[in-house]
Scaffold this active site. Structure first.
Site, PDB file in Angstrom:
ATOM      1  N   GLU A  86      50.266  15.750  79.450  1.00 16.78           N
ATOM      2  CA  GLU A  86      50.887  16.835  78.731  1.00 16.78           C
ATOM      3  C   GLU A  86      50.005  16.852  77.470  1.00 16.78           C
ATOM      4  OE1 GLU A  86      55.554  16.451  79.655  1.00 16.78           O
ATOM      5  OE2 GLU A  86      54.355  14.698  79.692  1.00 16.78           O
ATOM      6  N   SER A  87      48.821  17.494  77.541  1.00 15.97           N
ATOM      7  CA  SER A  87      47.699  17.717  76.823  1.00 15.97           C
ATOM      8  C   SER A  87      46.580  16.785  76.509  1.00 15.97           C
ATOM      9  CB  SER A  87      48.351  18.156  75.321  1.00 15.97           C
ATOM     10  OG  SER A  87      49.211  19.436  75.567  1.00 15.97           O
ATOM     11  N   CYS A 132      52.533  18.687  74.733  1.00 20.42           N
ATOM     12  CA  CYS A 132      53.373  19.888  74.902  1.00 20.42           C
ATOM     13  C   CYS A 132      54.827  19.407  75.578  1.00 20.42           C
ATOM     14  CB  CYS A 132      52.523  21.052  75.874  1.00 20.42           C
ATOM     15  SG  CYS A 132      51.913  20.345  77.373  1.00 20.42           S
ATOM     16  N   SER A 154      44.216  22.253  82.205  1.00 16.83           N
ATOM     17  CA  SER A 154      43.830  21.412  80.694  1.00 16.83           C
ATOM     18  C   SER A 154      42.506  21.061  80.758  1.00 16.83           C
ATOM     19  CB  SER A 154      44.818  20.092  80.632  1.00 16.83           C
ATOM     20  OG  SER A 154      46.143  20.531  80.365  1.00 16.83           O
ATOM     21  N   HIS A 180      44.703  24.368  77.024  1.00 13.81           N
ATOM     22  CA  HIS A 180      45.750  24.134  77.708  1.00 13.81           C
ATOM     23  C   HIS A 180      46.290  25.344  77.750  1.00 13.81           C
ATOM     24  CE1 HIS A 180      45.312  19.662  76.846  1.00 13.81           C
ATOM     25  NE2 HIS A 180      45.147  20.029  75.813  1.00 13.81           N
TER      26      HIS A 180
END
Length: 453
Positions: free
Chosen positions: A127-128, A142, A324, A337
């Protein structure tokens, strides 16, 4: 399926293998067949995920010295690597990667791959992104991640490995969420986040920038007048010198030192992405391969690779959709992203790559061209742009010698304390908000655009 990290041709190391190849789908397939209502299965840890993925990130930047030369590792368990950048690692870059992984577990992120150069270690996350310099770190997450819970642990890591008894600067920001009720309790409202940060930094300051009934931006800064950082959630209060994003002084091991660093960052946040262009961000669009191979195909076919053509990049195409990227060039980074689903589409672009051999972010025309290039890739309907410029950072002479727009005199342009000039018009977009904030140690320029359909 987990596997041991192995180097790739691009210099990145991957900790998670691809799950396999899907058969290539027909290019004539309807876009809607790729856009399922529960597409983003790659980006949330919460139970009962509904498919409405929260793309807008939480962004945390923490400095523990004013520049890399002032940060020295003091821990006994330094990370000793065997790659080509081992001799360049100092400060926070010597923190063992297992320590960073444990911290990221608190946030509900896992490391997918790493990319390094002489200045920075970057981690591409589930997540990022996470970037580590010797003297500072940038953590961007995120979905329903719990980023703020990492701050006490990061402060502890800095004490253990740098001997830093406080943060030199703390900066937290995010766009307004699409689905705030799906966040963990701490992140369900700006008021709760501010209360948590105030408990750590009693003299911090919180701001809401933009229209409250439209897209807007939240930012929290540790107070430059603060003499104390209260680690009430991680320990006892500790004395700390004045903190600023680009202060004229820094403290390492309690010794005041001058700063010579320059700091400018541009962030572009986009919603309402063009559905046709977002085909590439689905497995079966640019590529049938998940992971690095799919990510490289997206870079090439979307035009992303043209933004910084000389940068080293590390990208990932998710199953069934999402993209990403981390990029490194010199002592700067950029990161992208993308959440492509039409009901919650979002893309972010952030960079501090500026100076010799690349576009100069101090130049408003360069910022204009960057925004136009990025928006051509994604075709967003709504765009938020922010520019942070340190007031102690002098614009390079090449820019200062050019004629500045809006009647600003050359003499003012050459000063270290010149405000970033108003954004030049962006082709294809209408500016709805333009705001300039003057803080003690830096400037913030904010703009909000709507596509002129």
């Amino acid at each position: 399926m987990m596997q041991l990290s192995s180097p790739t041709a691009g210099g990145a190391q991957y900790a998670v293998s691809a799950t396999g190849n899907n058969q290539r789908e027909s290019q004539a397939e309807n876009i809607q067949s790729l856009c399922t209502p529960t597409c983003s299965t790659n980006g949330t840890h919460s139970d009962g995920y509904t498919g409405a993925f929260e793309g807008p990130e939480k962004l945390l930047e923490m400095w523990f010295a004013a520049d890399a030369g002032m940060a020295h590792h003091v821990g006994s368990d330094a990370h000793i690597s065997s790659d080509e950048w081992a001799e360049h690692r100092t400060g926070l870059r010597l923190v063992p990667r297992t320590v960073w992984s444990d911290m990221l577990d608190m946030v509900h992120c896992q490391v997918l791959s790493t990319l390094s150069n002489a200045h920075i270690d970057s981690y591409l996350l589930s997540e990022s992104s996470f970037f580590v310099y010797p003297h500072k770190l940038v953590l961007k997450t995120c979905g329903t991640t719990t980023l703020l819970y990492a701050i006490p642990r990061i402060l502890s890591i800095a004490r253990e490995h740098l001997g830093a008894m406080c943060a030199h600067q703390v900066f937290y920001s995010r766009k307004n969420f699409m689905y705030p009720d799906q966040q963990e309790e701490l992140h369900q409202s700006w008021a709760k986040e501010v209360a948590y940060l105030d408990a750590l930094f009693p003299d911090g300051a919180a701001y809401l920038i933009g229209k409250t009934n439209r897209d807007h931006w939240h930012v929290y800064l540790s107070g430059p007048e603060s003499e104390t950082v209260s680690n009430s959630l991680a320990g006892s209060p500790v004395l700390c010198p004045q903190m600023s994003r680009s202060s004229s002084q820094s403290t390492v091991h309690g010794v005041m030192q001058p700063s010579t660093s320059s700091d400018i960052t541009v962030e572009i946040l986009m919603t309402g992405l063009d559905a046709e262009r977002m085909r590439l961000m689905y497995l079966g669009g640019a590529s049938t391969e998940e992971g690095a191979a799919g990510g490289a195909a997206v870079e090439r076919l979307s035009g992303i690779s043209d933004i910084y053509p000389n940068a080293a990049t590390d990208s990932y195409l998710f199953t069934p959709c999402g993209f990403s990227l981390n990029g490194l060039q010199g002592d700067g980074y950029f990161t992208i992203h993308v959440t492509p689903e039409p009901h919650c589409s979002y893309a972010s672009f952030e960079t501090n790559v500026s100076g010799s051999g690349v576009r100069d972010l101090h130049d408003p025309q360069a910022t204009k061209h960057l925004v136009e290039q990025v928006t051509r890739v994604f075709g967003p309907k709504f765009v938020t742009v922010t520019v942070f410029k340190a007031r102690a950072a002098e614009a390079p002479q090449s820019v200062a010698d050019n004629a500045w727009e809006n009647g600003v005199k050359d003499g003012l342009a050459k000063t270290a304390d010149a405000a970033p000039l108003s954004f030049a018009p962006v082709d294809g977009y209408k500016a709805m908000d333009r705001v300039l904030y003057e803080f003690d140690h830096y400037w913030l320029r904010y703009a909000y655009y709507i596509r002129a359909d």
